[in-house]
Scaffold this active site. Sequence first.
Site, PDB file in Angstrom:
ATOM      1  CE1 TYR A 256      -3.365  -2.819   0.992  1.00  0.00           C
ATOM      2  CE2 TYR A 256      -2.244  -2.959   3.095  1.00  0.00           C
ATOM      3  CZ  TYR A 256      -3.169  -3.449   2.195  1.00  0.00           C
ATOM      4  OH  TYR A 256      -3.889  -4.570   2.518  1.00  0.00           O
TER       5      TYR A 256
ATOM      6  CB  CYS B 140      15.162 -12.130  -3.695  1.00  0.00           C
ATOM      7  SG  CYS B 140      16.347 -12.993  -2.671  1.00  0.00           S
TER       8      CYS B 140
HETATM    9  N1  LLP Z   1     -15.340  -5.283   9.137  1.00  0.00           N
HETATM   10  C1  LLP Z   1     -15.156  -5.801   7.908  1.00  0.00           C
HETATM   11  C2  LLP Z   1     -16.276  -6.479   7.246  1.00  0.00           C
HETATM   12  C3  LLP Z   1     -13.906  -5.678   7.274  1.00  0.00           C
HETATM   13  O1  LLP Z   1     -13.733  -6.168   6.067  1.00  0.00           O
HETATM   14  C4  LLP Z   1     -12.847  -5.026   7.957  1.00  0.00           C
HETATM   15  C5  LLP Z   1     -11.529  -4.880   7.331  1.00  0.00           C
HETATM   16  C6  LLP Z   1     -13.076  -4.539   9.254  1.00  0.00           C
HETATM   17  C7  LLP Z   1     -14.345  -4.676   9.803  1.00  0.00           C
HETATM   18  C8  LLP Z   1     -12.023  -3.846  10.062  1.00  0.00           C
HETATM   19  O2  LLP Z   1     -11.613  -2.664   9.473  1.00  0.00           O
HETATM   20  P1  LLP Z   1     -10.661  -1.634  10.259  1.00  0.00           P
HETATM   21  O3  LLP Z   1     -11.394  -1.132  11.461  1.00  0.00           O
HETATM   22  O4  LLP Z   1      -9.426  -2.350  10.629  1.00  0.00           O
HETATM   23  O5  LLP Z   1     -10.401  -0.556   9.283  1.00  0.00           O
HETATM   24  N2  LLP Z   1      -4.858  -4.935   5.109  1.00  0.00           N
HETATM   25  C9  LLP Z   1      -5.326  -3.568   5.035  1.00  0.00           C
HETATM   26  C10 LLP Z   1      -6.664  -3.381   5.685  1.00  0.00           C
HETATM   27  C11 LLP Z   1      -7.750  -4.310   5.147  1.00  0.00           C
HETATM   28  C12 LLP Z   1      -9.073  -4.152   5.836  1.00  0.00           C
HETATM   29  C13 LLP Z   1      -9.999  -5.263   5.474  1.00  0.00           C
HETATM   30  N3  LLP Z   1     -11.280  -5.233   6.130  1.00  0.00           N
HETATM   31  C14 LLP Z   1      -4.257  -2.660   5.640  1.00  0.00           C
HETATM   32  O6  LLP Z   1      -3.226  -3.151   6.075  1.00  0.00           O
HETATM   33  O7  LLP Z   1      -4.416  -1.428   5.656  1.00  0.00           O
END
Ligand code: LLP
Length: 442
Positions: free
Chosen positions: A317, A361
């Site tokens: 990202y 790598c």
């Molecule tokens: N609820 C649902 C249905 C979700 O898909 C997600 C995250 C959350 C709650 C929690 O979201 P948060 O509060 O953490 O924003 N890997 C990415 C973030 C992917 C989020 C996926 N869904 C990153 O490292 O920024």
Amino acid sequence: MNEEFHYKGGELFCENVPVKQIAAKVGTPVYVYSQNHFLSQHAAIKQAFAEVEPLVCYSVKSNGNLGILRAMALAGSGFDAVSKGEVYRALRAGAEPGKIVFAGVGKTPDEIDYALEQGILMFNVESEAELEAISRVAAKRKTEAPVALRINPDVDPKTHKYISTGKRENKFGIDLARAEACAKRIKELKNLRLRGLHLHIGSQITYADRHAEAIDKVSGFIKQLKQQDFPLEFINVGGGFGISYHVGEGLPIADFAAQMVPRIKALGLKMISEPGRFISGNGGILLTQVVYNKPSGDKDFLIVDGAMNDLLRPSIYQAFHLAWPVKSPGLADGPVLGENSPIKEEGPDDGVTYDVVGPICESGDYFALGRKLPKMAEGELLAIFSSGAYGMSMASNYNTRGRPAEVIVDGDQYWVARERETIEDVIRGERLTPRESFKAKA
Ligand code: LLP
């Protein structure tokens, strides 16, 4: 709130533990979590939304370490799961089944069956086809399945495109235009009970009006459902509350609440929220050690023992993570994150501009590019901050690297919450081709 990681006497602490002690005992790379951060962020949401009786369902995918989940369960938290594995994890940690919500666009019959058997609070349903599948599984079990319709409200969360989920072009949720037909189908199917609506428009959202707009988009539909005698109890507003990766971008939770609470109250529903990053993000750091210094042409590479397999966010990202030496003589005392941070993002005047890279790598294997830091020597420890969310949970074994250990700190205590993976752990389950079945090509 963000004070759990702080410098004192030129040295980094997690709560009351100097993190160099952890590195000496457990090795590097290692994730270090402040239990207090997780608990206080959970409490902050409960408090900010108290008027709408919030059920906080901590998002397991952001950081699903069993020790963390246990602490959250003991604090009364529910859980947002997106796979059978996450439901299992939450239950193993002591979650109440009746506080688990289950989202995801591709739930299989086996996953649905497992979750029904456990008695979860509800499925967040993402398509017409899934409604039919849940109904079939429930019929086999001779039971009623609790569901919420996940609506895609077509709202721009103004965040990175990979973590935007509430726009029409995203795969998540059901178009409002189709949702009415879904509700009708739920009535026909008899063994489904519509308990709420679900929204999750994206992650790392830093504009409070985004959630508000999403709620506004579904409020007419909610009124309509109530008029049709659907037993609606909950509006699940999803996760997405943004945090500060150093100073600035995160909003106080009260700003979100100020816009959301009156709207939710007007709907007469209880709130479920699914925060991940808000609870876990600034609750963890990745501690890594300098392996080599490599001056090269017009820049210096700082090669560390952590890599993109441990923390992927910068690579995929281009995410900013603050990085700073654990030992920082002369640095003023204070919390690492927030307005009072003694760390200046532009680095010290006498610093060195580094590309902080791992040993993998790939040129995309980095934590920071062109970052001015105090000069660092081999063997010194570097902390990569705000790594508690989507750090370990997205780690892999790329380049046959064991995933790091995880340590939880509570006050002046700490313990290993997950052991470092050994190489044997990594290759477990792999099989050599039997010699006799190998036919060499002539
Ligand atoms: N609820 C649902 C249905 C979700 O898909 C997600 C995250 C959350 C709650 C929690 O979201 P948060 O509060 O953490 O924003 N890997 C990415 C973030 C992917 C989020 C996926 N869904 C990153 O490292 O920024």
